[in-house]
Design a protein around this motif. Structure first.
Motif, short mmCIF file in Angstrom:
data_model
loop_
_atom_site.label_atom_id
_atom_site.label_comp_id
_atom_site.label_asym_id
_atom_site.label_seq_id
_atom_site.Cartn_x
_atom_site.Cartn_y
_atom_site.Cartn_z
N ILE A 87 -7.50 24.20 20.29
CA ILE A 87 -6.64 24.42 19.18
C ILE A 87 -5.03 24.00 19.68
O ILE A 87 -4.43 23.55 18.93
N THR A 88 -4.73 24.05 21.02
CA THR A 88 -3.61 23.62 21.34
C THR A 88 -3.50 22.17 21.22
O THR A 88 -2.55 21.41 20.66
N ARG A 144 -15.88 33.90 28.76
CA ARG A 144 -14.51 33.67 29.16
C ARG A 144 -14.28 32.12 29.12
O ARG A 144 -13.12 31.91 28.48
N SER A 145 -15.29 31.50 29.55
CA SER A 145 -15.04 29.78 29.70
C SER A 145 -14.92 29.40 28.29
O SER A 145 -14.22 28.42 28.09
N GLU A 146 -15.87 29.74 27.60
CA GLU A 146 -15.69 29.44 25.89
C GLU A 146 -14.76 29.77 25.35
O GLU A 146 -13.94 28.86 24.42
N ILE A 147 -13.81 30.83 25.47
CA ILE A 147 -12.83 31.19 24.89
C ILE A 147 -11.70 30.27 25.50
O ILE A 147 -10.86 29.69 24.74
N THR A 148 -11.44 30.05 26.60
CA THR A 148 -10.61 29.07 27.19
C THR A 148 -10.68 27.67 26.67
O THR A 148 -9.81 27.07 26.33
N GLN A 149 -11.88 27.06 26.26
CA GLN A 149 -12.27 25.87 25.91
C GLN A 149 -11.61 25.86 24.01
O GLN A 149 -11.03 24.85 23.98
N ILE A 150 -11.94 26.90 23.60
CA ILE A 150 -11.36 27.11 22.10
C ILE A 150 -9.77 27.00 22.26
O ILE A 150 -9.43 26.17 21.33
#
Length: 144
Positions: free
Chosen positions: A32-33, A22-28
């Protein structure tokens, strides 16, 4: 992906792996933002200098140094940078989709249920200052 190649030993190990995913997804999402903001800044610069005289002087920040150039020299570089950033965003979106599928498969395998929605994912849009390249256009009629 390699972090959970072996079967997790217990519930805590599963939770740790899941938390990391989940942390990796948040970082991606965050990256992107950040890159979308840079594309937006590049678009503003392009729209501002495109209609101007190509021989007009402008200033561009390159690696922390302000250099004098002409619009004719700067515009293609800004367009190339924007295209490059858009390509990186596309690759990050692909990685994000893979990671979402991976986490979905992991949730199904270990019957993971989320208790409450995670609002923090959208709030992390922090941007590093000073990482963008700027362009400053001199006043019209000052082509000395």
């Amino acid at each position: 992906m390699a972090a959970h190649a072996e079967e997790p030993i217990n519930e805590q190990a599963v939770a740790n792996i899941y938390s990391g995913m989940r942390s990796e997804i948040t970082q991606i999402y965050s990256k992107i933002t950040e890159l979308e903001m840079e594309v937006s800044e590049h678009s503003l610069v392009i729209n501002a200098i495109q209609p101007l005289d190509p021989a007009r002087r402008c200033y561009r920040m390159i690696g922390g140094v302000l250099v004098e150039r002409t619009i004719k020299e700067v515009l293609p570089a800004v367009l190339r940078n924007k295209e490059g950033i858009e390509e990186v965003i596309a690759r990050l979106n692909e990685a994000l989709e893979k990671k979402k599928k991976e986490i979905s498969d992991f949730e199904a395998k270990y019957k993971i249920r989320i208790r409450k929605p995670d609002a923090e994912v959208k709030e992390e849009g922090g941007r590093k200052e000073g990482s963008a390249q700027g362009v400053l256009v001199g006043p019209a009629g000052s082509n000395e």
